[in-house]
Write an enzyme that holds these catalytic residues in place. Sequence first.
Site, short mmCIF file in Angstrom:
data_model
loop_
_atom_site.label_atom_id
_atom_site.label_comp_id
_atom_site.label_asym_id
_atom_site.label_seq_id
_atom_site.Cartn_x
_atom_site.Cartn_y
_atom_site.Cartn_z
N ASP A 170 0.89 -1.34 0.08
CA ASP A 170 0.03 -0.06 0.28
C ASP A 170 0.89 1.36 0.03
O ASP A 170 0.60 2.12 -0.76
CB ASP A 170 -0.90 0.03 1.29
CG ASP A 170 -2.09 -1.20 1.39
OD1 ASP A 170 -2.85 -1.08 0.60
OD2 ASP A 170 -1.58 -2.22 1.62
N ILE A 171 1.95 1.37 0.83
CA ILE A 171 2.76 2.39 0.82
C ILE A 171 3.46 2.69 -0.24
O ILE A 171 3.69 3.70 -0.91
CB ILE A 171 3.64 2.35 2.13
CG1 ILE A 171 2.81 2.36 3.36
CG2 ILE A 171 4.70 3.53 2.36
CD1 ILE A 171 3.66 1.89 4.68
#
Length: 418
Positions: free
Chosen positions: A181-182
Amino acid sequence: MTGTRRTGTAGPPAAPLQGLTVVDMSTSYAGPTASMYLADLGADVIKVERPGAGDDARYWGPPFVDGTSAWFASANRNKRSIALDLRSEDGLAAMHRLIADADVFIESMNPGKLERFGLAPADALARHPHLIYCAMSGMGLTGPDAQLPGYDLVAQARSGLMSVTGPAGGSPERVSTALSDIVTGMSAALAISAAVVRQRRTGTGDVIDVSLLDSDLALMAPRIASYLAGEPEPAPSGGTDSVIAIYQPFATADREIVVALGNDAIWRRFCAAAGLTELADDERLADNAGRRRHRAEIVEAIAGVLRGRTAEHWLSVLHEAGVPVAPVQRLSEVVSDSQVVARQSVLPSPGGDGALNGVRSPFRLGSLPQPRNERFPELGEHTVEILRKAGFDDAEIARLLDDGSVQASPDTAEQVGS
């Protein structure tokens, strides 16, 4: 010109993305991370959430601090929240009005729902050719599995990332953070910023397709390249590197440290500092290929020396010798690390009494010596403010509130018509 029409509540005058309006309809962590980085750079980010529920990440916990998820707080600073019900005709119409006045639109919604709402990429760009449309997904917009849902765990597994992570001889393991996600959020912020350069020059938009799987494949680029070049298929190796020798953790007398001997000069410096001159003089070990062939022998020799003294000793000696080395720190140590503290890398959320924190964006601009750090928004906290900015009068806002098309915080709802 597109991108300079309105400033909203953007950051300081020098912020490079000041004047950029971002409508973010994503949820969970990848999309909110992308929009947070844009907000850190001065963009006015309007976070669109579901009435009564909001972003899924609002409920990710424990821990919760006064009802707020620590995960949610970490990805949603510097934003304004509006709660819109896209299932209502008026709520959907309000959404389209927001997009019409935006420069960037970010979404992570099921493609079928987007089509029903008239918010699919082709529909949005047909109405608003200037718009930068960023689609966040698990697998991407194309390909046979484009419709499949995706989460960090799924992307780490499918990309091969898990296949090389874990103890030697053990089972594959997930990297234990929201890695996919990051990195996807970073990738999206990079692509959006690039598209903004062209948008401000030409007034034209774009469709940006960013997925968790593609992001993790990017992380695996050196491993994929090595495998396709003939390297044996890698397996979990307990923190060692399949290419560089020596590049791994070692036990000292009291704790583990990592040693990264990334080139021949560093190898020789390490051997001198560790008193292993016989290894430095061994012609078999003069280059990385040789050190790889004799890795087990080298590791045994190094391990025998390092375990005889404390980590503090070896960190001092090896730093002095110019050898890349670090302790394997626990989070309790990370947050008090002198370098982390000096760089102000941990950002306490305003009003959180130190219990809610984020991490500063992984970039520093000379023009922004202090990071923008406004508190994450409560659900619907800025609904009235955003609608007024978009041209809705108080009578229209009151009607939207009354029929449930939008939700506002009680104190701002009371201001309508006053």
